[in-house]
Design an enzyme around this catalytic site. Sequence first.
Site, PDB file in Angstrom:
ATOM      1  N   ASN A   1      54.149  63.763  16.869  1.00 14.48           N
ATOM      2  CA  ASN A   1      54.014  62.715  15.939  1.00 14.48           C
ATOM      3  C   ASN A   1      54.768  63.018  14.552  1.00 14.48           C
ATOM      4  O   ASN A   1      55.325  62.118  14.013  1.00 14.48           O
ATOM      5  CB  ASN A   1      52.477  62.401  15.794  1.00 14.48           C
ATOM      6  CG  ASN A   1      52.084  61.194  16.590  1.00 14.48           C
ATOM      7  OD1 ASN A   1      53.106  60.540  16.780  1.00 14.48           O
ATOM      8  ND2 ASN A   1      50.916  61.076  16.465  1.00 14.48           N
TER       9      ASN A   1
ATOM     10  N   HIS B   1      64.643  88.558  36.521  1.00 14.96           N
ATOM     11  CA  HIS B   1      64.837  89.549  37.561  1.00 14.96           C
ATOM     12  C   HIS B   1      63.482  89.757  38.112  1.00 14.96           C
ATOM     13  O   HIS B   1      63.107  89.904  39.110  1.00 14.96           O
ATOM     14  CB  HIS B   1      65.103  90.894  36.699  1.00 14.96           C
ATOM     15  CG  HIS B   1      65.343  92.021  37.712  1.00 14.96           C
ATOM     16  ND1 HIS B   1      66.546  92.102  38.778  1.00 14.96           N
ATOM     17  CD2 HIS B   1      64.662  93.067  37.930  1.00 14.96           C
ATOM     18  CE1 HIS B   1      66.409  93.030  39.334  1.00 14.96           C
ATOM     19  NE2 HIS B   1      65.355  93.498  38.885  1.00 14.96           N
TER      20      HIS B   1
ATOM     21  N   GLU C   1      70.510  84.530  37.191  1.00 12.86           N
ATOM     22  CA  GLU C   1      70.335  86.110  37.232  1.00 12.86           C
ATOM     23  C   GLU C   1      71.801  86.452  36.816  1.00 12.86           C
ATOM     24  O   GLU C   1      72.160  87.254  36.134  1.00 12.86           O
ATOM     25  CB  GLU C   1      69.745  86.751  38.053  1.00 12.86           C
ATOM     26  CG  GLU C   1      69.261  88.402  37.502  1.00 12.86           C
ATOM     27  CD  GLU C   1      68.593  88.970  38.618  1.00 12.86           C
ATOM     28  OE1 GLU C   1      68.154  88.609  39.669  1.00 12.86           O
ATOM     29  OE2 GLU C   1      68.469  90.331  38.465  1.00 12.86           O
TER      30      GLU C   1
END
Lengths: 175, 733
Positions: free
Chosen positions: B440, B48, B70
């Site tokens: 990793n 918003h 929204e």
Amino acid sequence: MSEIEIEQLDIDDLTLTGEQYLLFNVAADTYAIPVTQIREIIEYTEPTQVPMTPDFVSGIINLRGGAVPVINLACKFEQDQQEITKRTCIIIAEVDGSENKRILGCLVDKVQQVRDIPEEAIEPAPKLGSTIDTRFIKNMAKINERFIIILDINNVLSLEELEIVEMMQENSLDV
Amino acid sequence: MNSEMDENLSIFISEGNELLEDMESALLDLESNPNDSESMNRVFRAAHTIKGNAGLFGYDQIIDFTHIMESLLVEVRNGIVPITSDLVSLFMRSKDIITSMMDSLVGSGEVDQNDLDEATKLLEHYLADPHAAALAANPCDEDGSATQVETPTGIFTINLKLGTETFRQGFSIKAIFRELNELGVITSANLFMPDIPKLDEIDPESCHLSWLLLLESSCQKQAIADIFEFMDDCEFHILSPESKTEEYKKIISLLPNGEAVIGQILVTSGALTEKELQTALDRQKETGSRTGDILVEQGDVQPEVLESAIAKQQQTRAASSQSIEFLRVNASKLDTLINLVGELVINGERVSGLTENIDDDKLAEAVTEMNETLEEMRETALGLRIVPIDGVFKRFNRTVRDTSNELGKQINFEISGGETELDKTVAEKITDPLTHLIRNAIDHGIEKPSERELNNKPPEGHVALSAYHETGSIVIKVSDDGKGLNKEKISNKAIERGLIKQNDKLSDSEIYNLIFEPGFSTAEQVSNISGRGVGMDVVKRNIESLRGNINVESEEGIGTNVIIQLPLTLAIIDGFLICTENEDFVIPLDMVVECLRLTKEQTKEMEKHNYINLRGEVLPLIDLKKHFCLPKTLENEPETKNVIVVQHSGKKTGLLVDSLHGEVQTVIKPLGKIFQNLKGFSGFTILGSGNVSMIIDVSSLITDASEKQRDSFMNQPHGQNSNETISSESAEI
């Protein structure tokens, strides 16, 4: 600062067309740097040595809370080292580095004056016969039958060179 | 004007990025706990606010996209669309798209149009058919979701008083009624003309009409208010149907504790429109009565709704008294402030030095007081740049989620020590290396679930990220309980690459550290995540550029720990001032273990060996003046020599110096680019006298010294006695 005496040179045909330069002495010679590249001139304070750096790096000084490296120009130009007197100064200059502007101090024996050097008095740098490395010379100026070396300060204090020399120095120590 | 625009843009971007980050972490929370209404609200608030901010600047692309997002979030919040992993992924993707939109505003990167279109379509799909989407996502929950879709129909009471300028502004009453009819059925319309002027004063273009309308509709109150949005001088009050009262009360109770103003609570819940609130606030200024009372009196809200909003307000007030307020400040302004404070402290010390010899009590008192304040000021100023590492750590939740989904591994990611503080610049630069290490760990470290079960490990892999302070530095640890590093594999690879020789004897840690060599990778398969071998060396370089170091510990089958040690740059450190050949150096006090004094005989003895016997232990020595090649300044060697014993990664080393000057408080300042190749120093500091002093970086000094030692050992025939700092004695140690 007030103790620095300004030595006046007799100048013929002074014109205001040229650029302004700061004139100073290192060993026996007079040199000039455009004032636009100079930030300020300060009294000599003993620099703090930085270990493992080339001889021409005098060290660093505290300039209002920042560290400014100081280059000993006499040493850089391979001239005789002068004694420290009350006229010894450090010129704080701006150098165009590879990335941005950098502040460096130059240890000089005496600051003379700020003056205009008319364009017609400026001659190209000689290829031979100079007492210092010709790469450091931008132009020569002839004033009152005396030659003044206009330094190419960017070359003199070129950062890359400083770094390379530094690395070489370090490597040589290792052996 | 232009620069102002730029500034606003950069504020928009930085705030937007922060909001997006918050959205992301809230989404992750939501995924693990779908009933967490607070997280839901965080996501909603972020979307918003971004939409609102974008509206201020007119970035239509962002507005349009966040609007769709929204709308869907509203449905999700109201429980119409259930939260599923797919939905969270879609929101994540949307978040990434908004990020790229913002990046494109500043000219870095472009928005992938296909991605945007696809995401928009998906969002719209959920939105258009929440029921179907919900069913598709959650087929068993048919009944539950079906009942929630029903929005009750109710009768809105609309009190509409058109302004005199209505016609002149080009509005048509017919159009208003048509729009109202689209929303629902107007069951009753009573026309009032309370202030019609006298006949000779009538202006046919002025409007003096008022209506009391009853509208039967299932729409939201705001939808009705939107019709009148642009009619500036029109006054209207919409009272929601009784049936909605319960709904508003429910929404209000679900609101986050953040908005303390009663009007705002009502607006957010949908019971009140912005315009109604504004009118009420204007009237409040005139009458001085309470906003809530005015709202009920005007017929904007039902008293019950107001009551629940008041209850919420009190709850919020209680909570907000605990929250901390933050201020956004430009980082360069902070740096300037810190520099200025530093200068002030130095000047302060100079003043106290100058006044020391003046016999004036009042002056002395004033100077002392000033210095105390300065000291406090310096500490506060330096603390401004220090941030908890939490902000960096939290970002990795997403990294872990994405990576583990991609690889089909289950990861339990644990963060600890988030409150550990470090300099903001360091925090920013550590993100990339850490991302790499975590990816990793998941890719190479953690095994596939099936493989784990074979090895009697829980199928869920464990990756932990932790931080803590240790001897003047911050330690960050990435650990996993995966398969660990295979020493043999690494050695073979290193031999193959010519990094080591076949019969080199290496310690475990030396073998592990081979993985930091450029181009080193033992992964047989190159995945898109890691395995190209262009990572660990970059990680190492990044860490070293921060003057830190990195180490690996591993046990095959059990797991791997990667330990990063970073200096706390720019923090005030307590230092120990030493002097050798008239040059002052500062050693971080945390590194110092003890000080020893050597007699001349001991010194001579020491010079032969470069180590001394410290209570039965061998203490290797580094003679600073020789190591730093300082020129001789003293005629005679001092009678006694001092050794300062420092500890680095568990090992003690002695530094030989001329004299010790005790503790000092110092501020580390960087040496600058010129000296970047200089090893053994972490920066410089300015002493009280105004002199510059170098700060010794103990870890790099020791590394540098041992490298020189090794080189000199290799370059010199064995047995030759040399006066060099570090000679062949090392072989005997």
